[in-house]
Design a protein around this motif. Structure first.
Motif, mmCIF file in Angstrom:
data_model
loop_
_atom_site.group_PDB
_atom_site.id
_atom_site.type_symbol
_atom_site.label_atom_id
_atom_site.label_comp_id
_atom_site.label_asym_id
_atom_site.label_seq_id
_atom_site.Cartn_x
_atom_site.Cartn_y
_atom_site.Cartn_z
ATOM 1 N N ASN A 155 0.828 -1.204 0.000
ATOM 2 C CA ASN A 155 0.000 0.000 0.000
ATOM 3 C C ASN A 155 0.866 1.260 0.000
ATOM 4 O O ASN A 155 0.577 2.219 -0.724
ATOM 5 N N GLU A 189 0.974 6.509 -6.885
ATOM 6 C CA GLU A 189 -0.166 7.409 -7.071
ATOM 7 C C GLU A 189 0.279 8.872 -6.965
ATOM 8 O O GLU A 189 -0.154 9.722 -7.748
ATOM 9 N N ARG A 249 -6.106 5.335 -7.673
ATOM 10 C CA ARG A 249 -6.795 4.281 -6.921
ATOM 11 C C ARG A 249 -8.091 4.791 -6.323
ATOM 12 O O ARG A 249 -8.193 5.937 -5.909
ATOM 13 N N LYS A 260 -9.836 3.512 -3.300
ATOM 14 C CA LYS A 260 -9.591 2.584 -2.191
ATOM 15 C C LYS A 260 -10.855 1.909 -1.678
ATOM 16 O O LYS A 260 -10.785 0.850 -1.078
ATOM 17 N N LEU A 267 -8.019 0.143 -9.195
ATOM 18 C CA LEU A 267 -6.745 0.718 -9.599
ATOM 19 C C LEU A 267 -6.765 0.963 -11.098
ATOM 20 O O LEU A 267 -7.180 0.099 -11.862
#
Length: 174
Positions: free
Chosen positions: A50, A57, A64, A66, A72
């Motif tokens: 992560n 990112e 992303r 989340k 993604l």
């Protein structure tokens, strides 16, 4: 890692993660999970995966969501500009696939497939459709890369008529 003068430097781990994400997208037409990424690049901690995804990112290489599993997206324009060794987009079976980039309002390119429209189909009674080669298509439609699992050549037909309106199939749909 630094970003300056359009120069992005990735750690070896981030490069491996990005290469795996691209390869996974190409093979499966959808993104990998954090666990799949960790397993493939040898990271046992999902928080470390992560962390590296957050760095990718921040560099505008991925986007992303989340709250969504497998949420993604790859910023293909940025990734290609990196000029690192990445697998070429292919369909299952190793067949080259044409990818179209289209801005989707977020600055990220939506991954689209260019599909030839090879004729019409009636929304009700069958009609005769003349067979056509994809190379002779007069029209193309772009569809999201992950919408259909590619198992061979794709084509689209345009709906004529409104007898299937109750099934939400409208005249002019593909």
């Amino acid at each position: 890692m630094r970003k300056g003068n359009n120069m992005i430097t990735l750690s070896d781990r981030q490069k491996k993660i990005l290469q795996f994400i691209v390869a996974f997208f190409n093979e499966n037409n959808f993104p990998p999970t954090i666990r799949e990424i960790g397993e493939r690049v040898g990271i046992s901690s999902t928080s470390v995966v992560n962390y590296n995804l957050t760095k990718l990112e921040e560099l505008n290489l991925i986007n992303r969501r989340k709250e969504v599993s497998r949420g993604l997206n790859i910023n293909w324009d940025q990734v290609v500009d990196l000029n690192i060794d990445l697998p070429a987009p292919t369909a299952p079976g190793g067949q080259a696939r044409e990818r179209v980039s289209e801005r989707n309002g977020t600055g990220f390119a939506a991954n689209l497939l260019r599909v030839p429209v090879l004729g019409s189909i009636a929304a009700g009674e069958p009609i005769q459709v003349e067979p056509r080669e994809a190379s002779n298509a007069d029209e193309f439609v772009n569809i999201p890369d992950g919408l259909v699992p590619v198992r061979g050549p794709l084509f689209a037909l345009k709906v004529k008529g409104d007898s299937m309106i109750d099934a939400s199939v409208l005249d002019g749909d593909y």
